[in-house]
Scaffold this motif. Structure first.
Motif, PDB file in Angstrom:
ATOM      1  N   GLY A 159       0.794  -1.040   0.078  1.00  0.00           N
ATOM      2  CA  GLY A 159       0.033  -0.083   0.027  1.00  0.00           C
ATOM      3  C   GLY A 159       0.931   1.188  -0.175  1.00  0.00           C
ATOM      4  O   GLY A 159       0.493   2.295  -0.588  1.00  0.00           O
ATOM      5  N   ARG A 160       2.038   1.119   0.964  1.00  0.00           N
ATOM      6  CA  ARG A 160       2.850   2.459   0.825  1.00  0.00           C
ATOM      7  C   ARG A 160       3.347   2.658  -0.616  1.00  0.00           C
ATOM      8  O   ARG A 160       3.882   3.983  -0.914  1.00  0.00           O
ATOM      9  N   PHE A 161       3.773   1.821  -1.303  1.00  0.00           N
ATOM     10  CA  PHE A 161       4.734   1.812  -2.547  1.00  0.00           C
ATOM     11  C   PHE A 161       3.595   1.844  -3.625  1.00  0.00           C
ATOM     12  O   PHE A 161       3.878   1.955  -5.040  1.00  0.00           O
ATOM     13  N   ARG A 162       2.270   1.711  -3.711  1.00  0.00           N
ATOM     14  CA  ARG A 162       1.520   1.520  -4.670  1.00  0.00           C
ATOM     15  C   ARG A 162       1.322   2.795  -5.522  1.00  0.00           C
ATOM     16  O   ARG A 162       1.446   2.625  -6.881  1.00  0.00           O
ATOM     17  N   ALA A 163       1.331   3.892  -5.209  1.00  0.00           N
ATOM     18  CA  ALA A 163       1.101   5.168  -5.963  1.00  0.00           C
ATOM     19  C   ALA A 163       2.672   5.233  -6.602  1.00  0.00           C
ATOM     20  O   ALA A 163       2.549   5.753  -7.699  1.00  0.00           O
ATOM     21  N   ARG A 164       3.951   4.861  -5.958  1.00  0.00           N
ATOM     22  CA  ARG A 164       4.956   5.098  -6.282  1.00  0.00           C
ATOM     23  C   ARG A 164       5.097   3.923  -7.831  1.00  0.00           C
ATOM     24  O   ARG A 164       5.675   4.507  -9.000  1.00  0.00           O
ATOM     25  N   VAL A 165       4.828   2.946  -7.730  1.00  0.00           N
ATOM     26  CA  VAL A 165       4.899   1.897  -8.533  1.00  0.00           C
ATOM     27  C   VAL A 165       3.827   2.267  -9.798  1.00  0.00           C
ATOM     28  O   VAL A 165       4.503   2.101 -10.896  1.00  0.00           O
ATOM     29  N   ARG A 177       2.236  -7.841 -13.414  1.00  0.00           N
ATOM     30  CA  ARG A 177       3.294  -8.783 -13.409  1.00  0.00           C
ATOM     31  C   ARG A 177       4.361  -8.407 -12.312  1.00  0.00           C
ATOM     32  O   ARG A 177       4.686  -9.335 -11.627  1.00  0.00           O
ATOM     33  N   PHE A 178       4.510  -7.095 -12.254  1.00  0.00           N
ATOM     34  CA  PHE A 178       5.669  -6.694 -11.269  1.00  0.00           C
ATOM     35  C   PHE A 178       5.260  -6.995  -9.936  1.00  0.00           C
ATOM     36  O   PHE A 178       5.928  -7.735  -9.106  1.00  0.00           O
ATOM     37  N   TRP A 179       3.792  -6.744  -9.656  1.00  0.00           N
ATOM     38  CA  TRP A 179       3.321  -7.060  -8.160  1.00  0.00           C
ATOM     39  C   TRP A 179       3.535  -8.669  -8.131  1.00  0.00           C
ATOM     40  O   TRP A 179       3.664  -8.929  -6.956  1.00  0.00           O
ATOM     41  N   GLU A 180       3.085  -9.332  -8.870  1.00  0.00           N
ATOM     42  CA  GLU A 180       3.016 -10.620  -8.619  1.00  0.00           C
ATOM     43  C   GLU A 180       4.360 -11.143  -8.477  1.00  0.00           C
ATOM     44  O   GLU A 180       4.612 -12.077  -7.520  1.00  0.00           O
ATOM     45  N   ARG A 181       5.406 -10.854  -9.277  1.00  0.00           N
ATOM     46  CA  ARG A 181       6.934 -11.086  -8.697  1.00  0.00           C
ATOM     47  C   ARG A 181       7.386 -10.727  -7.563  1.00  0.00           C
ATOM     48  O   ARG A 181       7.819 -11.452  -6.396  1.00  0.00           O
ATOM     49  N   HIS A 202      14.795  -3.659  -1.197  1.00  0.00           N
ATOM     50  CA  HIS A 202      14.772  -4.457  -2.360  1.00  0.00           C
ATOM     51  C   HIS A 202      13.565  -3.986  -3.343  1.00  0.00           C
ATOM     52  O   HIS A 202      13.845  -4.251  -4.276  1.00  0.00           O
ATOM     53  N   LEU A 203      12.542  -3.517  -2.785  1.00  0.00           N
ATOM     54  CA  LEU A 203      11.562  -2.907  -3.559  1.00  0.00           C
ATOM     55  C   LEU A 203      11.756  -1.780  -4.269  1.00  0.00           C
ATOM     56  O   LEU A 203      11.402  -1.701  -5.411  1.00  0.00           O
ATOM     57  N   GLU A 204      12.642  -1.021  -3.645  1.00  0.00           N
ATOM     58  CA  GLU A 204      13.326   0.233  -4.406  1.00  0.00           C
ATOM     59  C   GLU A 204      14.031  -0.141  -5.787  1.00  0.00           C
ATOM     60  O   GLU A 204      13.737   0.221  -6.840  1.00  0.00           O
ATOM     61  N   HIS A 205      14.974  -1.111  -5.357  1.00  0.00           N
ATOM     62  CA  HIS A 205      15.681  -1.610  -6.475  1.00  0.00           C
ATOM     63  C   HIS A 205      14.750  -2.458  -7.690  1.00  0.00           C
ATOM     64  O   HIS A 205      15.232  -2.203  -8.759  1.00  0.00           O
ATOM     65  N   ALA A 206      13.786  -3.022  -7.353  1.00  0.00           N
ATOM     66  CA  ALA A 206      12.967  -3.812  -8.390  1.00  0.00           C
ATOM     67  C   ALA A 206      12.153  -2.688  -8.916  1.00  0.00           C
ATOM     68  O   ALA A 206      12.031  -3.251 -10.221  1.00  0.00           O
ATOM     69  N   ILE A 207      11.842  -1.699  -8.387  1.00  0.00           N
ATOM     70  CA  ILE A 207      11.016  -0.595  -9.358  1.00  0.00           C
ATOM     71  C   ILE A 207      11.902   0.146 -10.312  1.00  0.00           C
ATOM     72  O   ILE A 207      11.797  -0.018 -11.399  1.00  0.00           O
ATOM     73  N   ALA A 209      14.654  -1.314 -11.780  1.00  0.00           N
ATOM     74  CA  ALA A 209      14.997  -2.380 -12.806  1.00  0.00           C
ATOM     75  C   ALA A 209      13.830  -2.576 -13.741  1.00  0.00           C
ATOM     76  O   ALA A 209      13.929  -2.730 -14.986  1.00  0.00           O
ATOM     77  N   GLU A 210      12.515  -2.692 -13.098  1.00  0.00           N
ATOM     78  CA  GLU A 210      11.543  -2.655 -14.059  1.00  0.00           C
ATOM     79  C   GLU A 210      11.133  -1.476 -14.822  1.00  0.00           C
ATOM     80  O   GLU A 210      11.139  -1.666 -16.065  1.00  0.00           O
ATOM     81  N   LYS A 211      11.747  -0.276 -14.275  1.00  0.00           N
ATOM     82  CA  LYS A 211      11.386   0.667 -15.114  1.00  0.00           C
ATOM     83  C   LYS A 211      12.534   0.810 -16.324  1.00  0.00           C
ATOM     84  O   LYS A 211      12.128   1.336 -17.415  1.00  0.00           O
ATOM     85  N   ARG A 212      13.592   0.335 -16.045  1.00  0.00           N
ATOM     86  CA  ARG A 212      14.594   0.298 -17.054  1.00  0.00           C
ATOM     87  C   ARG A 212      14.170  -0.633 -18.188  1.00  0.00           C
ATOM     88  O   ARG A 212      14.505  -0.552 -19.310  1.00  0.00           O
ATOM     89  N   GLU A 213      13.736  -1.731 -17.595  1.00  0.00           N
ATOM     90  CA  GLU A 213      13.219  -2.852 -18.680  1.00  0.00           C
ATOM     91  C   GLU A 213      12.047  -2.336 -19.636  1.00  0.00           C
ATOM     92  O   GLU A 213      12.101  -2.557 -20.813  1.00  0.00           O
ATOM     93  N   GLN A 214      11.061  -1.533 -18.871  1.00  0.00           N
ATOM     94  CA  GLN A 214      10.175  -0.883 -19.607  1.00  0.00           C
ATOM     95  C   GLN A 214      10.595  -0.020 -20.677  1.00  0.00           C
ATOM     96  O   GLN A 214      10.015   0.192 -21.763  1.00  0.00           O
TER      97      GLN A 214
END
Length: 477
Positions: A159-165, A177-181, A202-207, A209-214
């Motif tokens: 919930g805290r990271f939802r808006a950021r993601v 798919r990001f949230w599922e992983r 870890h969640l910060e790094h995952a966001i 990395a996913e943005k770079r992939e996007q």
């Protein structure tokens, strides 16, 4: 589904509980946990309700219920020990459009209380619609043991990271798919172990990395999935996972409605048709569509009846994907020959009757009959399985007999095999076309020719819908 499962926001809403006994106390406590403002209406209070009153958690109206008492309330629970009072409350609430629950009277309820697993803000509710509350509680207890207490903290983190993601990953499919992983990976494991600060890092790094992939346009993928012959129980586990993770499902006419019901509700569905002589999307357009959707970063499922590599043109589709550099995976399915024959009680091989099987397509254009190796197909002691043979059945049978197959060779046609709509027509190569015409059969169908067909009289176990005019007790039905 008799009751729609919903979650009501009761924060600050006025709730009336009619009755002062232990059941009323339990309902009042549940409403209080949900943030409701509770009033108990009863001439006398039992010990449990009196304790809640002494704690200042609810109000008490000491009187016998009258319909006018409902004024100003948003929700009503009738839990008195007087059935006539509960029925009156239900009638009055219904007339005023107020949600009402009558304890142990589901027929009077506009809502029912589920058994709740509370991992706030994550909630799991189990209900039998009032039919078997003990069973619902047993399932609740199992879920309690399965869900660690840390799932509440995991939900709070999400919930805290939802808006950021959402801001970083604007495409809904990629975001899901990001949230599922994330929620099934190291971040979740860290939270459940009580290491929330590490999980946040870890969640910060995952966001990032996913943005770079996007931004580089990656992550699109195509699954070529065989849906099997129709019965959803015959869908493979790999196929089920693929269609429940898909952003888009491109499906054919032969995929049964029961299979399509398993597709995620928010997934896009694109009908590709593929009916004989009438394709909603021509094959080249289907190939191009798969490439386009994958390049948009979507997880695409190309869903085909049976197995995609048996008369399914799956090879053509993955050839295009290879040429375009699109990553893909093939998930085989149970082909119609195996599934339909099994449900009809017809073994495809048998040491006494058939030592080989030939699969052939009966979807022939005019003048194409000479392209098949009829002499091979007409050999004895084998089983011949004909896909898409309904339209050309008379011509196929004529060619088999012309090339030496005995006219009395057993033959069967299976309509909508493995589903509850399955129909079986049994005859010989000579008379099967006439029998099928009389039965009013429609596609999809499968034809089986060979001595093994006779075994269905002994081995048949599945009953679908009898053909029109057939004796429902006969093996052919």
């Amino acid at each position: 589904m008799r009751f729609l499962p919903i979650f009501l926001n009761l924060a600050g809403k006025r709730c009336l509980v009619i009755g002062g006994g232990p059941v009323a106390a339990r309902k009042a406590a549940t409403l209080l946990r949900a943030g409701g403002t509770v009033t108990v209406l009863a001439p006398e209070l039992g010990a449990a309700v009196a304790e809640l009153l002494a704690q200042g958690r609810l109000a008490h109206c000491r009187k016998i219920f009258e319909p006018s008492d409902l004024a100003g309330f948003h929700l009503v629970v009738a839990a008195s020990d007087q059935p006539q009072v509960n029925a009156l409350a239900a009638e009055a609430a219904e007339a005023r459009g107020i949600p009402v629950n009558v304890v142990d009277r589901p027929e009077l309820c506009s809502f029912v209380f589920p058994a709740i697993v509370d991992r706030s803000p994550l909630l799991v509710a189990v209900s039998s619609g009032g039919a078997a509350p003990v069973l619902a509680r047993l399932l609740r207890d199992r879920l309690e043991r399965m869900l660690p207490a840390g799932y509440g903290a995991l939900a709070e983190l999400a919930g805290r990271f939802r808006a950021r993601v959402k801001a970083s990953l604007p495409q809904p499919a990629r975001r899901r798919r990001f949230w599922e992983r994330v929620l099934a990976g190291p971040v979740a494991q860290l939270v459940l172990a009580g290491r929330v600060p590490e999980a946040e890092l870890h969640l910060e790094h995952a966001i990032q990395a996913e943005k770079r992939e996007q931004d580089t346009g990656g992550n699109g993928f195509v699954f070529l999935v065989g849906a099997g012959p129709g019965d959803p129980d015959l869908l493979t586990l790999g196929g089920l996972r693929a269609i429940q993770e898909a952003d888009v499902v491109v499906y054919d006419r032969l995929v049964s409605p029961e299979i399509m019901d398993l597709v995620r509700k928010d997934a896009d569905r694109i009908y590709a048709g593929k009916e004989a002589s009438r394709h909603t999307l021509p094959q080249d357009r289907i190939n191009a569509l798969l490439v386009k959707l994958a390049r948009e970063g979507k997880r695409v499922v190309r869903l085909k009846g049976g197995d995609p590599f048996i008369f399914g043109r799956g090879g053509e589709e993955i050839d295009t994907l290879l040429e375009e550099g699109i990553p893909f995976q093939v998930v085989p399915g149970i082909t119609a020959a195996a599934g339909c024959a099994a449900y009809a009680g017809i073994p495809l091989t048998h040491r006494d009757y058939a030592q080989s099987v030939s699969f052939v397509t009966g979807h022939l254009k005019e003048g194409e009959s000479a392209d098949l190796d009829w002499e091979h197909l007409a050999r004895p002691r084998q089983t011949l399985v004909i896909y898409m043979g309904l339209k050309g059945l008379a011509r196929i049978c004529a060619q088999l007999m012309a090339h030496g197959l005995a006219p009395e060779t057993p033959a069967a046609l299976i309509e909508q095999g493995t589903t509850h709509r399955q129909r079986l027509v049994v005859g010989t190569v000579r008379d099967l076309p006439e029998r099928v015409a009389k039965a009013g059969i429609g596609a999809p169908t499968l034809v089986i020719v060979g001595e093994v067909v006779n075994l269905h009289r002994k081995l048949a176990w599945f009953r679908g819908t009898p053909p029109a005019g057939a004796d429902p007790t006969s093996p052919e039905a």
